[in-house]
Design a protein around this motif. Structure first.
Motif, PDB file in Angstrom:
ATOM      1  N   SER A  15       0.809  -1.223   0.000  1.00 27.46           N
ATOM      2  CA  SER A  15       0.000   0.000   0.000  1.00 27.46           C
ATOM      3  C   SER A  15       0.844   1.276   0.000  1.00 27.46           C
ATOM      4  O   SER A  15       0.294   2.374  -0.151  1.00 27.46           O
ATOM      5  CB  SER A  15      -0.933   0.012   1.217  1.00 27.46           C
ATOM      6  OG  SER A  15      -0.185   0.174   2.423  1.00 27.46           O
ATOM      7  N   ILE A  16       2.147   1.158   0.175  1.00 30.22           N
ATOM      8  CA  ILE A  16       2.989   2.354   0.263  1.00 30.22           C
ATOM      9  C   ILE A  16       3.054   3.061  -1.089  1.00 30.22           C
ATOM     10  O   ILE A  16       3.356   2.450  -2.112  1.00 30.22           O
ATOM     11  CB  ILE A  16       4.406   1.983   0.749  1.00 30.22           C
ATOM     12  CG1 ILE A  16       4.350   1.494   2.199  1.00 30.22           C
ATOM     13  CG2 ILE A  16       5.361   3.176   0.618  1.00 30.22           C
ATOM     14  CD1 ILE A  16       5.684   1.039   2.752  1.00 30.22           C
ATOM     15  N   GLN A  17       2.771   4.350  -1.065  1.00 31.18           N
ATOM     16  CA  GLN A  17       2.793   5.170  -2.269  1.00 31.18           C
ATOM     17  C   GLN A  17       3.993   6.103  -2.328  1.00 31.18           C
ATOM     18  O   GLN A  17       4.311   6.639  -3.394  1.00 31.18           O
ATOM     19  CB  GLN A  17       1.511   6.005  -2.353  1.00 31.18           C
ATOM     20  CG  GLN A  17       0.245   5.172  -2.434  1.00 31.18           C
ATOM     21  CD  GLN A  17       0.217   4.280  -3.666  1.00 31.18           C
ATOM     22  OE1 GLN A  17       0.513   4.727  -4.780  1.00 31.18           O
ATOM     23  NE2 GLN A  17      -0.130   3.012  -3.477  1.00 31.18           N
ATOM     24  N   ALA A  18       4.652   6.343  -1.218  1.00 25.85           N
ATOM     25  CA  ALA A  18       5.781   7.269  -1.186  1.00 25.85           C
ATOM     26  C   ALA A  18       6.934   6.738  -2.038  1.00 25.85           C
ATOM     27  O   ALA A  18       7.195   5.523  -2.050  1.00 25.85           O
ATOM     28  CB  ALA A  18       6.259   7.461   0.250  1.00 25.85           C
ATOM     29  N   PRO A  19       7.634   7.603  -2.758  1.00 25.04           N
ATOM     30  CA  PRO A  19       8.839   7.166  -3.475  1.00 25.04           C
ATOM     31  C   PRO A  19       9.804   6.501  -2.493  1.00 25.04           C
ATOM     32  O   PRO A  19      10.117   7.080  -1.444  1.00 25.04           O
ATOM     33  CB  PRO A  19       9.416   8.466  -4.032  1.00 25.04           C
ATOM     34  CG  PRO A  19       8.281   9.427  -4.051  1.00 25.04           C
ATOM     35  CD  PRO A  19       7.390   9.043  -2.898  1.00 25.04           C
ATOM     36  N   THR A  20      10.224   5.298  -2.809  1.00 23.88           N
ATOM     37  CA  THR A  20      10.997   4.502  -1.848  1.00 23.88           C
ATOM     38  C   THR A  20      12.340   4.087  -2.412  1.00 23.88           C
ATOM     39  O   THR A  20      12.428   3.585  -3.539  1.00 23.88           O
ATOM     40  CB  THR A  20      10.199   3.256  -1.422  1.00 23.88           C
ATOM     41  OG1 THR A  20       8.979   3.670  -0.800  1.00 23.88           O
ATOM     42  CG2 THR A  20      11.000   2.404  -0.450  1.00 23.88           C
ATOM     43  N   LEU A  21      13.370   4.273  -1.606  1.00 22.84           N
ATOM     44  CA  LEU A  21      14.718   3.811  -1.909  1.00 22.84           C
ATOM     45  C   LEU A  21      15.094   2.762  -0.870  1.00 22.84           C
ATOM     46  O   LEU A  21      14.998   3.016   0.336  1.00 22.84           O
ATOM     47  CB  LEU A  21      15.713   4.975  -1.861  1.00 22.84           C
ATOM     48  CG  LEU A  21      17.198   4.626  -1.974  1.00 22.84           C
ATOM     49  CD1 LEU A  21      17.522   4.029  -3.343  1.00 22.84           C
ATOM     50  CD2 LEU A  21      18.067   5.861  -1.712  1.00 22.84           C
ATOM     51  N   VAL A  22      15.493   1.595  -1.327  1.00 22.15           N
ATOM     52  CA  VAL A  22      15.925   0.514  -0.441  1.00 22.15           C
ATOM     53  C   VAL A  22      17.427   0.334  -0.623  1.00 22.15           C
ATOM     54  O   VAL A  22      17.907   0.133  -1.741  1.00 22.15           O
ATOM     55  CB  VAL A  22      15.185  -0.802  -0.751  1.00 22.15           C
ATOM     56  CG1 VAL A  22      15.686  -1.930   0.151  1.00 22.15           C
ATOM     57  CG2 VAL A  22      13.682  -0.614  -0.587  1.00 22.15           C
ATOM     58  N   ILE A  23      18.168   0.412   0.474  1.00 25.18           N
ATOM     59  CA  ILE A  23      19.622   0.259   0.452  1.00 25.18           C
ATOM     60  C   ILE A  23      19.994  -0.926   1.328  1.00 25.18           C
ATOM     61  O   ILE A  23      19.513  -1.047   2.460  1.00 25.18           O
ATOM     62  CB  ILE A  23      20.325   1.534   0.960  1.00 25.18           C
ATOM     63  CG1 ILE A  23      19.944   2.750   0.099  1.00 25.18           C
ATOM     64  CG2 ILE A  23      21.836   1.355   0.973  1.00 25.18           C
ATOM     65  CD1 ILE A  23      20.473   4.071   0.633  1.00 25.18           C
ATOM     66  N   HIS A  24      20.850  -1.771   0.813  1.00 26.74           N
ATOM     67  CA  HIS A  24      21.293  -2.929   1.584  1.00 26.74           C
ATOM     68  C   HIS A  24      22.723  -3.273   1.198  1.00 26.74           C
ATOM     69  O   HIS A  24      23.134  -3.066   0.055  1.00 26.74           O
ATOM     70  CB  HIS A  24      20.389  -4.143   1.313  1.00 26.74           C
ATOM     71  CG  HIS A  24      20.141  -4.992   2.520  1.00 26.74           C
ATOM     72  ND1 HIS A  24      18.922  -5.043   3.169  1.00 26.74           N
ATOM     73  CD2 HIS A  24      20.963  -5.809   3.229  1.00 26.74           C
ATOM     74  CE1 HIS A  24      19.004  -5.871   4.191  1.00 26.74           C
ATOM     75  NE2 HIS A  24      20.239  -6.343   4.251  1.00 26.74           N
ATOM     76  N   GLY A  25      23.484  -3.773   2.156  1.00 27.85           N
ATOM     77  CA  GLY A  25      24.837  -4.229   1.879  1.00 27.85           C
ATOM     78  C   GLY A  25      24.861  -5.698   1.513  1.00 27.85           C
ATOM     79  O   GLY A  25      24.024  -6.471   1.988  1.00 27.85           O
ATOM     80  N   ASP A  26      25.807  -6.072   0.680  1.00 31.08           N
ATOM     81  CA  ASP A  26      25.873  -7.476   0.274  1.00 31.08           C
ATOM     82  C   ASP A  26      26.628  -8.341   1.275  1.00 31.08           C
ATOM     83  O   ASP A  26      26.737  -9.554   1.091  1.00 31.08           O
ATOM     84  CB  ASP A  26      26.504  -7.603  -1.124  1.00 31.08           C
ATOM     85  CG  ASP A  26      27.941  -7.103  -1.185  1.00 31.08           C
ATOM     86  OD1 ASP A  26      28.425  -6.506  -0.190  1.00 31.08           O
ATOM     87  OD2 ASP A  26      28.600  -7.299  -2.232  1.00 31.08           O
ATOM     88  N   HIS A  27      27.151  -7.727   2.357  1.00 24.05           N
ATOM     89  CA  HIS A  27      27.870  -8.481   3.380  1.00 24.05           C
ATOM     90  C   HIS A  27      27.187  -8.357   4.747  1.00 24.05           C
ATOM     91  O   HIS A  27      27.836  -8.388   5.779  1.00 24.05           O
ATOM     92  CB  HIS A  27      29.321  -7.982   3.491  1.00 24.05           C
ATOM     93  CG  HIS A  27      30.224  -8.496   2.416  1.00 24.05           C
ATOM     94  ND1 HIS A  27      29.987  -8.279   1.069  1.00 24.05           N
ATOM     95  CD2 HIS A  27      31.372  -9.217   2.481  1.00 24.05           C
ATOM     96  CE1 HIS A  27      30.948  -8.838   0.355  1.00 24.05           C
ATOM     97  NE2 HIS A  27      31.789  -9.419   1.177  1.00 24.05           N
ATOM     98  N   ASP A  28      25.866  -8.236   4.762  1.00 25.38           N
ATOM     99  CA  ASP A  28      25.122  -8.011   6.003  1.00 25.38           C
ATOM    100  C   ASP A  28      24.857  -9.331   6.708  1.00 25.38           C
ATOM    101  O   ASP A  28      24.159 -10.200   6.177  1.00 25.38           O
ATOM    102  CB  ASP A  28      23.799  -7.296   5.699  1.00 25.38           C
ATOM    103  CG  ASP A  28      23.177  -6.663   6.928  1.00 25.38           C
ATOM    104  OD1 ASP A  28      23.258  -7.271   8.010  1.00 25.38           O
ATOM    105  OD2 ASP A  28      22.612  -5.568   6.807  1.00 25.38           O
ATOM    106  N   ARG A  29      25.399  -9.477   7.927  1.00 21.89           N
ATOM    107  CA  ARG A  29      25.194 -10.689   8.713  1.00 21.89           C
ATOM    108  C   ARG A  29      24.049 -10.556   9.712  1.00 21.89           C
ATOM    109  O   ARG A  29      23.684 -11.545  10.351  1.00 21.89           O
ATOM    110  CB  ARG A  29      26.467 -11.048   9.482  1.00 21.89           C
ATOM    111  CG  ARG A  29      27.621 -11.502   8.602  1.00 21.89           C
ATOM    112  CD  ARG A  29      28.865 -11.715   9.453  1.00 21.89           C
ATOM    113  NE  ARG A  29      29.963 -12.262   8.677  1.00 21.89           N
ATOM    114  CZ  ARG A  29      31.226 -12.297   9.104  1.00 21.89           C
ATOM    115  NH1 ARG A  29      31.522 -11.810  10.311  1.00 21.89           N
ATOM    116  NH2 ARG A  29      32.187 -12.807   8.354  1.00 21.89           N
ATOM    117  N   MET A  30      23.513  -9.349   9.863  1.00 22.36           N
ATOM    118  CA  MET A  30      22.393  -9.156  10.777  1.00 22.36           C
ATOM    119  C   MET A  30      21.058  -9.293  10.054  1.00 22.36           C
ATOM    120  O   MET A  30      20.131  -9.959  10.534  1.00 22.36           O
ATOM    121  CB  MET A  30      22.490  -7.784  11.451  1.00 22.36           C
ATOM    122  CG  MET A  30      21.302  -7.433  12.344  1.00 22.36           C
ATOM    123  SD  MET A  30      21.042  -8.583  13.716  1.00 22.36           S
ATOM    124  CE  MET A  30      22.318  -8.027  14.851  1.00 22.36           C
TER     125      MET A  30
END
Length: 313
Positions: free
Chosen positions: A243-258
């Motif tokens: 349902s989210i309409q706000a412009p969204t940027l998703v950032i993630h690291g490729d070495h994330d262990r959490m």
């Protein structure tokens, strides 16, 4: 100024008593007339966890920054309920009636209302990303844009901690002295963070020293356990994210262990039109070294959203 270290002056802390009984501690940076961006911290982290290099970078780009202690952390309200035993959470059996991520999003919305902020850009990291996701879904008129950093959807099939991380979390014990607390935080951050960043261990130790001054060991431990419970109790938010309409940027690291990178991928898939950017080598940490790269992603996203916002919004 060492831009790695958070400001320690407690006089910077401001407080808002919200209508539903929560008292929120917050700080602001920059000029109020600039576009507002709210930074929502992750699990067990206080507002002083944000690197000053990151905050000052946003301010230098013409933004007014608001940071806060989530409920049960730092100098915001600590709840009274006893957290459940960890085995209940492992079995997915949180107690009925416990607060959830949606309630923490209500806190942020009420804080903005109290501050007279009609609309803001929202950036959350880890659990803060979950709160930001809920905020954008529950209060679409308040969120101009969303930036979700190394977070996930709540779907148990994605975004899970590495086995080595989960094991460390399960075996963690409370620390009753500052040096002990610093040593344990450093040990965990060496695992999930990036120990190769210059002087990062001093930054980690400095953060715990500031956190120690703003909260008691007992409050901090119980608050952390209750925040973990809130994450588990909230379940899968995938349908909500549609349902989210706000412009969204998703950032993630490729070495994330959490939070496994699959959590970021699932978040981007669930939100219509979301952009996913995977940062090579990034772990579960925002620091001065990664700040320039993050700003190169965040600032254009915010400015694009500003341009798309109707003048009378």
């Amino acid at each position: 100024m060492n831009h790695d270290l958070p400001l320690a002056d407690p006089a910077l802390d401001l407080f808002a008593d919200l209508p539903h009984g929560i008292r929120m501690c917050y700080r602001t940076f920059g000029h109020p007339g600039q576009p507002i961006i709210v930074l929502i911290a992750g699990l067990g982290l206080q507002l002083v966890s944000w690197p000053m290099a990151f905050i000052e970078g946003l301010v230098a780009e013409g933004m007014h920054v608001i940071v806060m202690d989530n409920r049960d952390m730092g100098r915001s309200t600590h709840m009274s309920m006893q957290p459940p035993a960890r085995w209940r959470l492992l079995l997915g059996r949180p107690p009925a009636g416990h607060y959830q991520i949606k309630d923490m999003a209500d806190d942020v919305a009420a804080l903005l209302e109290q501050l007279g902020v009609a609309q803001a850009h929202v950036l959350g990291m880890s659990m803060g990303g979950m709160i930001g996701q809920n905020l954008a879904a529950q209060f679409p008129h308040k969120v101009l844009s969303l930036i979700s950093i190394f977070s996930t959807t709540g779907n148990k099939q994605v975004g899970q901690p590495a086995g080595s991380t989960l094991w460390r979390m399960l075996l963690s014990k409370p620390a009753w002295t500052l040096p002990e607390a610093q040593d344990r935080f450093v040990a965990m951050m060496r695992h999930i963070g990036n120990p190769d960043v210059p002087d990062i261990e001093a930054v980690w130790r400095n953060y715990i020293e500031q956190a120690w001054q703003r909260d008691t060991p007992v409050q901090g431990l119980l608050g952390y356990e209750r925040q973990v419970t809130a994450v588990v109790a909230s379940g899968d938010r995938t349908n909500l994210l549609h349902s989210i309409q706000a412009p969204t940027l998703v950032i993630h690291g490729d070495h994330d262990r959490m939070v496994h990178p699959s959590g970021g991928e699932a978040t981007a898939r669930a939100i219509h039109g979301a952009l996913l950017h995977t940062v090579c080598g990034m772990r579960h940490q925002i620091d001065a070294a990664i700040t320039p790269q993050l700003l190169q992603l965040i600032v254009p996203h915010v400015r694009d959203a500003e341009r798309q916002t109707p003048v009378n919004a």
